[in-house]
Design a protein around this motif. Structure first.
Motif, mmCIF file in Angstrom:
data_model
loop_
_atom_site.group_PDB
_atom_site.id
_atom_site.type_symbol
_atom_site.label_atom_id
_atom_site.label_comp_id
_atom_site.label_asym_id
_atom_site.label_seq_id
_atom_site.Cartn_x
_atom_site.Cartn_y
_atom_site.Cartn_z
ATOM 1 N N LYS A 121 21.596 72.839 -0.147
ATOM 2 C CA LYS A 121 22.551 74.036 -0.872
ATOM 3 C C LYS A 121 21.622 74.468 -1.745
ATOM 4 O O LYS A 121 21.497 75.673 -2.172
ATOM 5 C CB LYS A 121 23.762 72.923 -1.379
ATOM 6 C CG LYS A 121 24.750 73.046 0.088
ATOM 7 C CD LYS A 121 25.247 72.563 -0.473
ATOM 8 C CE LYS A 121 26.433 71.629 0.396
ATOM 9 N NZ LYS A 121 27.776 71.378 -0.275
ATOM 10 N N HIS A 122 20.889 73.355 -2.350
ATOM 11 C CA HIS A 122 19.871 73.650 -4.351
ATOM 12 C C HIS A 122 18.860 74.826 -3.551
ATOM 13 O O HIS A 122 18.334 75.299 -4.348
ATOM 14 C CB HIS A 122 19.415 71.743 -4.428
ATOM 15 C CG HIS A 122 18.999 72.209 -5.533
ATOM 16 N ND1 HIS A 122 19.276 72.565 -6.644
ATOM 17 C CD2 HIS A 122 17.315 72.486 -5.849
ATOM 18 C CE1 HIS A 122 18.054 72.916 -7.594
ATOM 19 N NE2 HIS A 122 16.884 72.986 -7.033
ATOM 20 N N ASP A 127 19.010 77.616 -8.374
ATOM 21 C CA ASP A 127 20.084 78.062 -9.651
ATOM 22 C C ASP A 127 20.433 79.153 -9.078
ATOM 23 O O ASP A 127 20.132 79.858 -10.978
ATOM 24 C CB ASP A 127 18.447 77.731 -10.775
ATOM 25 C CG ASP A 127 18.141 75.683 -10.727
ATOM 26 O OD1 ASP A 127 18.421 75.592 -10.410
ATOM 27 O OD2 ASP A 127 16.644 76.450 -10.938
ATOM 28 N N GLY A 128 21.018 79.606 -8.755
ATOM 29 C CA GLY A 128 21.514 80.626 -8.727
ATOM 30 C C GLY A 128 20.873 82.119 -7.522
ATOM 31 O O GLY A 128 21.627 83.215 -7.919
ATOM 32 N N TRP A 163 26.107 79.974 -0.656
ATOM 33 C CA TRP A 163 25.441 79.021 0.037
ATOM 34 C C TRP A 163 26.099 77.793 0.157
ATOM 35 O O TRP A 163 25.870 77.006 1.612
ATOM 36 C CB TRP A 163 23.766 78.504 -0.506
ATOM 37 C CG TRP A 163 22.892 80.040 0.109
ATOM 38 C CD1 TRP A 163 22.992 80.793 -1.394
ATOM 39 C CD2 TRP A 163 22.634 80.616 1.546
ATOM 40 N NE1 TRP A 163 22.246 81.788 -0.550
ATOM 41 C CE2 TRP A 163 22.325 81.391 0.907
ATOM 42 C CE3 TRP A 163 23.051 80.255 2.561
ATOM 43 C CZ2 TRP A 163 21.582 83.338 1.858
ATOM 44 C CZ3 TRP A 163 22.087 81.068 3.745
ATOM 45 C CH2 TRP A 163 22.210 82.329 2.983
ATOM 46 N N ASP A 164 27.167 76.966 -0.341
ATOM 47 C CA ASP A 164 27.448 75.902 -0.323
ATOM 48 C C ASP A 164 28.352 75.487 0.796
ATOM 49 O O ASP A 164 29.023 75.073 2.244
ATOM 50 C CB ASP A 164 28.335 76.084 -1.756
ATOM 51 C CG ASP A 164 27.152 74.980 -2.926
ATOM 52 O OD1 ASP A 164 26.231 74.871 -2.555
ATOM 53 O OD2 ASP A 164 27.846 74.955 -4.298
ATOM 54 N N ASP A 168 28.412 73.708 4.494
ATOM 55 C CA ASP A 168 29.133 72.772 4.827
ATOM 56 C C ASP A 168 29.778 73.650 6.628
ATOM 57 O O ASP A 168 30.403 72.655 6.949
ATOM 58 C CB ASP A 168 30.432 73.220 3.661
ATOM 59 C CG ASP A 168 29.961 72.272 2.352
ATOM 60 O OD1 ASP A 168 29.132 71.276 2.503
ATOM 61 O OD2 ASP A 168 31.178 72.736 1.663
ATOM 62 N N ALA A 169 29.822 74.387 6.168
ATOM 63 C CA ALA A 169 30.737 75.618 7.753
ATOM 64 C C ALA A 169 29.674 74.891 9.059
ATOM 65 O O ALA A 169 30.052 74.712 10.154
ATOM 66 C CB ALA A 169 30.232 76.810 7.401
ATOM 67 N N LEU A 170 28.314 74.605 7.902
ATOM 68 C CA LEU A 170 27.241 74.608 9.218
ATOM 69 C C LEU A 170 27.105 73.134 9.598
ATOM 70 O O LEU A 170 27.434 72.850 11.241
ATOM 71 C CB LEU A 170 25.836 74.673 8.664
ATOM 72 C CG LEU A 170 24.627 74.246 9.645
ATOM 73 C CD1 LEU A 170 24.966 75.416 10.981
ATOM 74 C CD2 LEU A 170 23.325 74.533 9.041
ATOM 75 N N ILE A 171 27.439 72.533 9.068
ATOM 76 C CA ILE A 171 27.156 70.567 9.448
ATOM 77 C C ILE A 171 28.808 70.655 10.272
ATOM 78 O O ILE A 171 28.694 69.817 11.201
ATOM 79 C CB ILE A 171 27.732 69.519 7.794
ATOM 80 C CG1 ILE A 171 25.983 69.985 7.517
ATOM 81 C CG2 ILE A 171 27.761 68.248 8.070
ATOM 82 C CD1 ILE A 171 26.071 69.508 5.779
#
Length: 206
Positions: A121-122, A127-128, A163-164, A168-171
Motif C-alpha cells: 500500500k505504501h 505518500d499521497g 490503493w488501500d 485489501d480486495a486483492l488479498i
C-alpha cells in the motif's frame, strides 16, 4: 464499437481474443505483478551459488521466523552444525541443497511480503502522490469492422486514494470490490469510461 457493445461484451466479437478482459481482472493482475516486483526487487541480488549470496540467504533463513520450516519444506535435513557451517562459509552445500536453499529463501520472503500488505500500500500510495497507470484498450482486430472504435488508445492516469482498498480486495480475492474500484478509476475518463470497462492490459509504475 457501439456503446451497447461494451455493455454486452462479446456481442460483436471482442471476446474472440482471450487477452481482452474486464478491468477488474486486469487490475488484480497488475497488483499481483507489483507484489512480485516488490518481492524480487527487495530480495538478495547475489546468486545462491556465490558465497555472498549463500551467506545472505542462510542468515535470513536462520534468523527469520519461519526460516527453519521453510528449509525443511524445501527438503533440507541438515544438522544445526551443518547449517552454521553453511552460514559461516566454512562448508559449501551440494548443488541440490543450494537449489533448495534458494527455494526456501524466496518462499519465505514471498510469504513475509504478502503477510505485510501495508508495505505494498505504501509503495502504491507514495505518500499521497499515487501511482502512474497505463490502461491499454482491447485488441479490436477481432471485433466486427463496423463496430470498431477508431479513437481507442492507451490512456495514462495518476491514480490516487484507491490503493488501500485495492490491495485489501486483492488479498481477499474480492472481485466485486475490484469491480467497484475499477469503476472509480475509469470515471476519470468521463465520456470514454465505457470504452475501458474491458481492456487488454494495465501497467503500473510501481
Amino acid at each position: 464499437m457501439a456503446t451497447d457493445g461494451w455493455r454486452n461484451f462479446g456481442h460483436y466479437g471482442a471476446d474472440g481474443d482471450p487477452g481482452n478482459i474486464h478491468g477488474r481482472v486486469a487490475l488484480g493482475r497488475a497488483l499481483e505483478d507489483a507484489l512480485e516486483r516488490m518481492i524480487t526487487d527487495g530480495g538478495i541480488k547475489s546468486p545462491a551459488t556465490t558465497r555472498r549470496g549463500l551467506t545472505a540467504r542462510m542468515r535470513y533463513l536462520t534468523r527469520t521466523q519461519g526460516g527453519h520450516a521453510a528449509l525443511a519444506t524445501a527438503g533440507i535435513t541438515a544438522t544445526p552444525a551443518t547449517l552454521r557451517a553453511w552460514t559461516q562459509g566454512t562448508r559449501r552445500p551440494r548443488p541440490a541443497n543450494l537449489e533448495a536453499i534458494d527455494t526456501a529463501y524466496w518462499t519465505l520472503r514471498a510469504h513475509n511480503v504478502m503477510a505485510n500488505p501495508a508495505a505494498l500500500k505504501h509503495r502504491l500510495n507514495r505518500d499521497g502522490r499515487g501511482t502512474a497507470m497505463e490502461i491499454h484498450p482491447i485488441n479490436q482486430d477481432v471485433v466486427d469492422v463496423p463496430r470498431r472504435r477508431e479513437n481507442l488508445r492507451t490512456r495514462r492516469l495518476q491514480v490516487r486514494y484507491i490503493w488501500d482498498d485495492a490491495v485489501d480486495a486483492l488479498i481477499a480475492h474480492d472481485l466485486r470490490a475490484l469491480d467497484a474500484i475499477w469503476d472509480d478509476i475509469i470515471a476519470e475518463l468521463d465520456s470514454d469510461r465505457g470504452a475501458y470497462t474491458y481492456i487488454s492490459h494495465i501497467g503500473l509504475g510501481a
